[in-house]
Design a protein around this motif. Sequence first.
Motif, PDB file in Angstrom:
ATOM      1  N   MET A   1      11.900  -0.497 -30.100  1.00 32.34           N
ATOM      2  CA  MET A   1      11.010  -0.314 -31.143  1.00 32.34           C
ATOM      3  C   MET A   1       9.747  -0.752 -30.768  1.00 32.34           C
ATOM      4  O   MET A   1       9.546  -1.422 -29.752  1.00 32.34           O
ATOM      5  N   LEU A   2       8.768  -0.168 -31.452  1.00 36.19           N
ATOM      6  CA  LEU A   2       7.156  -0.636 -31.283  1.00 36.19           C
ATOM      7  C   LEU A   2       6.882  -1.901 -32.067  1.00 36.19           C
ATOM      8  O   LEU A   2       7.130  -2.101 -33.025  1.00 36.19           O
ATOM      9  N   LEU A   3       6.668  -2.762 -31.305  1.00 36.12           N
ATOM     10  CA  LEU A   3       6.407  -4.052 -31.513  1.00 36.12           C
ATOM     11  C   LEU A   3       4.983  -4.618 -31.718  1.00 36.12           C
ATOM     12  O   LEU A   3       4.345  -4.153 -30.517  1.00 36.12           O
ATOM     13  N   GLU A   4       4.418  -5.399 -32.483  1.00 32.90           N
ATOM     14  CA  GLU A   4       3.007  -5.890 -32.420  1.00 32.90           C
ATOM     15  C   GLU A   4       3.046  -7.291 -33.095  1.00 32.90           C
ATOM     16  O   GLU A   4       3.850  -7.646 -33.569  1.00 32.90           O
ATOM     17  N   GLY A   5       2.045  -7.977 -32.967  1.00 33.23           N
ATOM     18  CA  GLY A   5       1.917  -9.453 -33.314  1.00 33.23           C
ATOM     19  C   GLY A   5       0.949  -9.204 -34.642  1.00 33.23           C
ATOM     20  O   GLY A   5       0.683  -7.978 -35.053  1.00 33.23           O
ATOM     21  N   TRP A   6       0.661 -10.501 -35.147  1.00 35.25           N
ATOM     22  CA  TRP A   6       0.007 -10.696 -36.357  1.00 35.25           C
ATOM     23  C   TRP A   6      -1.556  -9.619 -36.505  1.00 35.25           C
ATOM     24  O   TRP A   6      -1.901  -9.045 -37.055  1.00 35.25           O
ATOM     25  N   GLY A   7      -1.998  -9.661 -35.031  1.00 33.55           N
ATOM     26  CA  GLY A   7      -3.191  -9.133 -34.968  1.00 33.55           C
ATOM     27  C   GLY A   7      -3.087  -7.614 -34.767  1.00 33.55           C
ATOM     28  O   GLY A   7      -4.033  -7.088 -34.983  1.00 33.55           O
ATOM     29  N   ARG A   8      -1.866  -7.252 -34.554  1.00 34.15           N
ATOM     30  CA  ARG A   8      -1.805  -5.768 -34.478  1.00 34.15           C
ATOM     31  C   ARG A   8      -2.398  -5.077 -33.289  1.00 34.15           C
ATOM     32  O   ARG A   8      -2.442  -3.880 -33.236  1.00 34.15           O
ATOM     33  N   PHE A   9      -2.604  -5.994 -32.388  1.00 33.31           N
ATOM     34  CA  PHE A   9      -3.036  -5.429 -30.913  1.00 33.31           C
ATOM     35  C   PHE A   9      -2.433  -6.589 -30.068  1.00 33.31           C
ATOM     36  O   PHE A   9      -2.926  -7.715 -30.332  1.00 33.31           O
ATOM     37  N   PRO A  10      -1.855  -6.214 -28.748  1.00 37.02           N
ATOM     38  CA  PRO A  10      -1.430  -4.664 -28.764  1.00 37.02           C
ATOM     39  C   PRO A  10      -0.251  -4.334 -29.205  1.00 37.02           C
ATOM     40  O   PRO A  10       0.361  -5.257 -29.771  1.00 37.02           O
ATOM     41  N   ARG A  11      -0.071  -3.142 -29.053  1.00 33.43           N
ATOM     42  CA  ARG A  11       1.304  -2.603 -29.440  1.00 33.43           C
ATOM     43  C   ARG A  11       2.072  -2.248 -28.096  1.00 33.43           C
ATOM     44  O   ARG A  11       1.624  -1.731 -27.355  1.00 33.43           O
ATOM     45  N   HIS A  12       3.618  -2.597 -28.030  1.00 33.37           N
ATOM     46  CA  HIS A  12       4.427  -2.443 -26.919  1.00 33.37           C
ATOM     47  C   HIS A  12       5.731  -2.026 -27.443  1.00 33.37           C
ATOM     48  O   HIS A  12       6.257  -2.256 -28.546  1.00 33.37           O
ATOM     49  N   GLU A  13       6.317  -1.016 -26.644  1.00 31.00           N
ATOM     50  CA  GLU A  13       7.787  -0.816 -26.989  1.00 31.00           C
ATOM     51  C   GLU A  13       8.601  -1.883 -26.264  1.00 31.00           C
ATOM     52  O   GLU A  13       8.344  -2.482 -25.494  1.00 31.00           O
ATOM     53  N   SER A  14       9.617  -2.424 -26.987  1.00 33.94           N
ATOM     54  CA  SER A  14      10.512  -3.330 -26.583  1.00 33.94           C
ATOM     55  C   SER A  14      11.937  -3.008 -27.363  1.00 33.94           C
ATOM     56  O   SER A  14      12.183  -2.593 -28.552  1.00 33.94           O
ATOM     57  N   GLU A  15      12.957  -3.317 -26.566  1.00 34.73           N
ATOM     58  CA  GLU A  15      14.068  -3.016 -27.219  1.00 34.73           C
ATOM     59  C   GLU A  15      14.512  -4.723 -28.223  1.00 34.73           C
ATOM     60  O   GLU A  15      13.929  -5.320 -27.785  1.00 34.73           O
ATOM     61  N   MET A  16      15.231  -4.537 -29.188  1.00 35.65           N
ATOM     62  CA  MET A  16      15.245  -5.527 -30.267  1.00 35.65           C
ATOM     63  C   MET A  16      16.818  -5.947 -30.255  1.00 35.65           C
ATOM     64  O   MET A  16      17.496  -4.899 -30.415  1.00 35.65           O
ATOM     65  N   LEU A  17      17.009  -7.144 -29.971  1.00 43.46           N
ATOM     66  CA  LEU A  17      18.110  -7.667 -30.067  1.00 43.46           C
ATOM     67  C   LEU A  17      18.473  -8.703 -30.970  1.00 43.46           C
ATOM     68  O   LEU A  17      17.400  -9.721 -31.286  1.00 43.46           O
ATOM     69  N   VAL A  18      19.458  -8.810 -31.969  1.00 41.56           N
ATOM     70  CA  VAL A  18      19.413  -9.693 -33.079  1.00 41.56           C
ATOM     71  C   VAL A  18      20.835 -10.403 -33.046  1.00 41.56           C
ATOM     72  O   VAL A  18      21.787  -9.913 -33.003  1.00 41.56           O
ATOM     73  N   ALA A  19      20.511 -11.847 -33.096  1.00 37.91           N
ATOM     74  CA  ALA A  19      21.526 -12.762 -32.755  1.00 37.91           C
ATOM     75  C   ALA A  19      22.180 -13.010 -34.275  1.00 37.91           C
ATOM     76  O   ALA A  19      20.860 -13.515 -34.927  1.00 37.91           O
ATOM     77  N   SER A  20      23.190 -12.991 -34.742  1.00 35.13           N
ATOM     78  CA  SER A  20      23.571 -13.433 -36.049  1.00 35.13           C
ATOM     79  C   SER A  20      24.050 -15.031 -36.021  1.00 35.13           C
ATOM     80  O   SER A  20      23.945 -15.364 -37.411  1.00 35.13           O
ATOM     81  N   ALA A  21      24.254 -15.471 -35.094  1.00 34.71           N
ATOM     82  CA  ALA A  21      24.580 -16.742 -35.111  1.00 34.71           C
ATOM     83  C   ALA A  21      24.325 -17.558 -33.721  1.00 34.71           C
ATOM     84  O   ALA A  21      24.527 -16.604 -32.741  1.00 34.71           O
ATOM     85  N   PRO A  22      24.154 -18.760 -33.655  1.00 36.10           N
ATOM     86  CA  PRO A  22      23.831 -19.395 -32.339  1.00 36.10           C
ATOM     87  C   PRO A  22      24.951 -19.134 -31.413  1.00 36.10           C
ATOM     88  O   PRO A  22      24.576 -18.851 -30.183  1.00 36.10           O
ATOM     89  N   GLY A  23      26.151 -18.841 -31.874  1.00 41.13           N
ATOM     90  CA  GLY A  23      27.294 -18.756 -30.942  1.00 41.13           C
ATOM     91  C   GLY A  23      27.250 -17.719 -30.175  1.00 41.13           C
ATOM     92  O   GLY A  23      27.985 -17.324 -29.053  1.00 41.13           O
ATOM     93  N   GLU A  24      26.564 -16.521 -30.498  1.00 43.45           N
ATOM     94  CA  GLU A  24      26.390 -15.462 -30.133  1.00 43.45           C
ATOM     95  C   GLU A  24      25.450 -15.271 -28.909  1.00 43.45           C
ATOM     96  O   GLU A  24      25.680 -14.099 -28.130  1.00 43.45           O
TER      97      GLU A  24
END
Lengths: 442, 248
Positions: A1-24
């Motif tokens: 997905m396209l990610l950006e920081g708070w300044g909205r510059f720059p924007r980069h494509e990056s895969e996003m992984l979500v950890a639901s618990a520390p153990g994962e």
Amino acid sequence: MLLEGWGRFPRHESEMLVASAPGELAALLHDRHGMIARGNGRAYGDAAIGSRISVSAKRLNRMKAFDPATGVLTAEAGLLLSEILDAFVPRGFFPPVVPGTKHVTLGGMIASDVHGKNHHRDGGFGALLQSLKLVLPSGETHHCSPDENTELFHATIGGMGLTGIITEASIKLRPIETAFITQKTTVAPDLAAALAALDAADNVTYSVAWIDCLAGGGSLGRSLVYAGEHASRSEMEAARHGDMLAVSRPARLSVPLDLPGWTLNRASVLAFNELYFRKGARNGDAAALVHYNPYFFPLDGVDRWNRIYGRRGFLQHQCVVPPDNAHAVLSEILERFARSGRASFLAVLKKLGQGQGMMSFPMPGYTLALDVHVRDDIFTLLNEIDEVVTRAGGRLYLAKDARQSRATFRAGYPALAQFQDLRRHIGVEGQIASKLSERLAI
Amino acid sequence: MSTAQQTLLLIGATSDIGHATAQAFAGAGWNVLLTARNTETAQRNRDDIAARSGSEVSLLHLDILDTSGFATFLDGLPVLPDAVVCVVGELGDQQQAQGDIDHASKVIRTNFEGPALLLGMIAERFAQRGSGTIVGVSSVAGDRGRGSNYVYGAAKAGFSAFLSGLRNRLSPGGINVITVKPGFVRTRMTEGMKLPPLLTAEPGEVGAAILGAVQGRKRDVLYVRKLWRPVMMAVRAIPEPIFKKMRL
């Protein structure tokens, strides 16, 4: 997905992984490369965008334990500062260090070694950190504290997430009697007066100056200098009645849409500054009681204020310069911004003390932060200003950075080689990498 | 009204809605008894609630499918709670449920049989005492059966009907029974789904709404996002000859 920081510059494509618990985490990180942890995405530039994969810590937001006797809170790293405030201000505790927004995570505050208005006195977030837990891509977990894995501890403080994934930390909250700050305002007609007022506030807990950065000539650097202390119960009682540990007021105003880029043209910035200055000048020197929200997080009052800079986004330039010669250096920087007519309404001047981490931004001196629109011609101006900073022996804040050159970075961070050695030694080089670390060859 | 000594029994502590609800109650000064099938996972939530609130929070083992264990479980409670909230539920997989009777049975038992029987037993104890609030988290999916989730929907419809009957019977005796239909909620279950913002609540909103409903703003059927009420009225009003041709 396209990610950006708070300044909205720059924007980069990056895969996003979500950890639901520390153990994962260990399984999630296994055999992957180019990962960086991402908290609430409030770093301005590319610090929290993975070179390939961003690992979201947003679900790792559980508190683990709190001891009211010591004030020590242990929590997962994705916990938001706003949640800490919501839970503990009513119970009479306050985080030892808070940055300019409460919408940041515990892990993000460690990784950036954030500073608050009390850095000159208490140090940064790292100074008050009791311990942290770090998970490496190999699956190993390291407990780090001032007494355990000390080098890794100090590299992780301000290490921009580049030593591994911070999963847990303990911080010591400070007792407060009220949710309010006694604020004393000093009107400083020029930069010298502003620096003097900050120096005079060395023994005050909180201090910061807001600069009207469009004022030139003899008024260059004219500021409002705010000094603050946590208000005691008796101060509050004398001033008014009411709930002394109230948590918050909701955001007053929201910016719902992308405004066109011209919203912040020279005229509107000028008007904003003038208004702000007069308002402050009227209250000059009179102590006032201010709720912690507007005092510490004035811009959080405007939801998603980053959108007022339009679709192209904005850059925050935050540098620190050593105290010797600071007046001349900061004058030159302010003059260049003023001459360009590109400066923002938001310019903050603050005194800093020693940094705690290997790669921490703070160093004894003064830090100046201001925002500029992303425009084709802005990069040359910022590069010129960077040269002034480098010549003065200063550096730029990585949590805000989206564009500094490798040369500026290397000159500002002498511990880089040591940091790189450590990354090699613990085997995270290549596996842990952000767009920022790629850009700056960390 | 002082709530300092009140106790909540929260069935389903590992769910996002359950966690948010328990947190809202603990934040308001309630003592909280949590139950979960997997107490190891739920421990993380228990610690979170305890650390945030400073309230007393305990964690007990309960499997909603183990109906024969309910009586022992209730007898073993340290105190008969003032309110019980059951958030247990499992969306399941509709397609699998169509051919796999065990899966279909598990969805029905998890969403209907277990929660209804447990709340029914607690209702008897509340009735004996003459006070108590019972909250069942059902679903808008139970308002009308749809091709895409009718096994789950039918179970929720059964649960809603059970709660409605319980309310009808016990409200004269001072027992409040509240049916919650949260609508879409941004949880682990809906992660990545595109959801309509006006119809989608955060878990915290659901928790706060349940606390509000229990603590005075008495409600019988609670739609967390108000828009759901007219939406579901419209869905129910569609004549069956038309409804059966819609792909929902």
